[in-house]
Design a protein around this motif. Sequence first.
Motif, short mmCIF file in Angstrom:
data_model
loop_
_atom_site.label_atom_id
_atom_site.label_comp_id
_atom_site.label_asym_id
_atom_site.label_seq_id
_atom_site.Cartn_x
_atom_site.Cartn_y
_atom_site.Cartn_z
N GLN A 1 0.83 -1.20 0.00
CA GLN A 1 0.00 0.00 0.00
C GLN A 1 0.86 1.25 0.00
O GLN A 1 0.54 2.24 -0.67
CB GLN A 1 -0.94 0.00 1.22
CG GLN A 1 -2.00 -1.08 1.18
CD GLN A 1 -2.90 -0.97 -0.04
OE1 GLN A 1 -3.29 0.12 -0.44
NE2 GLN A 1 -3.24 -2.11 -0.63
N ILE A 2 1.97 1.21 0.74
CA ILE A 2 2.88 2.36 0.77
C ILE A 2 3.49 2.58 -0.60
O ILE A 2 3.57 3.72 -1.10
CB ILE A 2 3.98 2.14 1.84
CG1 ILE A 2 3.38 2.14 3.24
CG2 ILE A 2 5.06 3.22 1.73
CD1 ILE A 2 4.36 1.78 4.33
N ILE A 3 3.95 1.50 -1.25
CA ILE A 3 4.54 1.61 -2.58
C ILE A 3 3.52 2.12 -3.59
O ILE A 3 3.80 3.00 -4.42
CB ILE A 3 5.12 0.25 -3.03
CG1 ILE A 3 6.31 -0.14 -2.16
CG2 ILE A 3 5.54 0.31 -4.51
CD1 ILE A 3 6.86 -1.51 -2.45
N ASN A 4 2.30 1.58 -3.54
CA ASN A 4 1.26 1.98 -4.49
C ASN A 4 0.89 3.45 -4.35
O ASN A 4 0.68 4.16 -5.34
CB ASN A 4 0.01 1.12 -4.31
CG ASN A 4 0.23 -0.33 -4.69
OD1 ASN A 4 1.15 -0.65 -5.45
ND2 ASN A 4 -0.60 -1.22 -4.19
N SER A 5 0.81 3.92 -3.11
CA SER A 5 0.40 5.31 -2.87
C SER A 5 1.53 6.30 -3.04
O SER A 5 1.29 7.49 -3.24
CB SER A 5 -0.20 5.45 -1.46
OG SER A 5 0.75 5.08 -0.48
N SER A 6 2.79 5.82 -2.97
CA SER A 6 3.93 6.73 -3.07
C SER A 6 4.19 7.20 -4.49
O SER A 6 4.77 8.27 -4.70
CB SER A 6 5.19 6.04 -2.53
OG SER A 6 5.58 4.96 -3.37
#
Length: 412
Positions: free
Chosen positions: A359-364
């Motif tokens: 989720q962090i990678i996708n939103s970053s």
Amino acid sequence: MLKNYFKIAIAVLKRRKFFTFISLFGISFTLTVLMLLTAFIDRVGNSNYPDKKRDRSLYILNMEMTGSKNGAMSKGPHSFYFLDHYAKSLKTPVKVAISSMFDFSSAYVNNKKVAISMKFTNADYWDVLDYDFLEGKPFGKQQIENAERVAVISEDTKNAYFGDAPSVVGKYIEVDNIKYRVSGVVKNVPITQLTMYGDMYLPYTVSKNNYTKDKGLNGNFSGILLAKSADDLPKMQKEYSDMVSRIKIPDKEFDHLYSFADTYFTSLIRIILGNGPESGISKMIIGLSIFVFLFMLLPTINLVNINITRIMERSSEIGVRKAFGASSQTLVYQFIVENIILTLLGGLIGVVLSVVVMQIINSSGLIANLNLSLNYMVLFCSLLACLVFGLLSGVYPAWRMSRLNVVNALKA
């Protein structure tokens, strides 16, 4: 019995909290990395947008020219001339998509810079690939021949440049001081789809580089051959190979030309390993297997050492159970089950961590339009890795435990 083993395992984990923390951290961290890697590979290899006809397509991505006498080598994409002159001469393909690798450009909106990845294509590109058009339509053959400054843009580009406009078809977007009329808006493509990713798609005839006049073989373009059916792929592949073998290399520095029309996954491997023999897939699988094995080896060895320490601390318990008739096989089974419970707990933590990191990678936005997800394949690989962890790190310590002498165990 399993219920008792589970209770014993939890009690042992609570007894030495520091060892438990080290064990769970090693398992969860390793599995998190493996799951992220698996999710990324799955997204690259299995994502079929916008090439939904992948089952009857062959990809021409990379070319290699070598000189046997002087050791010269040239490697990279093909020229537009090569694909338009040679690939389009084949009889088996019904369509040949030609597109450039994306080039970075900039547009400005209210003094704010908007990064634009520009891609040049031919008309067949829109027939071979199935982009989801949110509005409008692609530019056609006549517009390409007339060198009209029309563009298909991505959803992100529309939002960044035009804001909340309900429709942008017919409006103009200015990039590098040149205005292009928007003919359509397509759903975003992840950058992992190298040959199909772009923020802005343009006719190849409007490029500042005059691709049509360059008669060289190397360039900045890739191609996709579309067969009538999947049954025609071997025939199309052979026809392409025969055609390449007849090409005369204009540069006397080189005497061998390697170019292949491959399935999607094989073509990606060739970018990494080069245009060698057909063993590329085998090499890649072997390489990934060795990497995974070595990556799992270190935490497995650490778990073995920790488990041996735990078992030695429980030598009196082992001695008592043996004295009351417990067999070595029963004890081995118990300790392996306990270790699998430990690794499954670590695996559960790893799954949670993986979802959070994804989720962090996708939103970053670190990787454009990439949407990693924990699908069934990734989950299966993680559970399999948990079982491997549990068995590899539990069998040897359990065997050591089963060899303990009853008298020595009771004295410890």
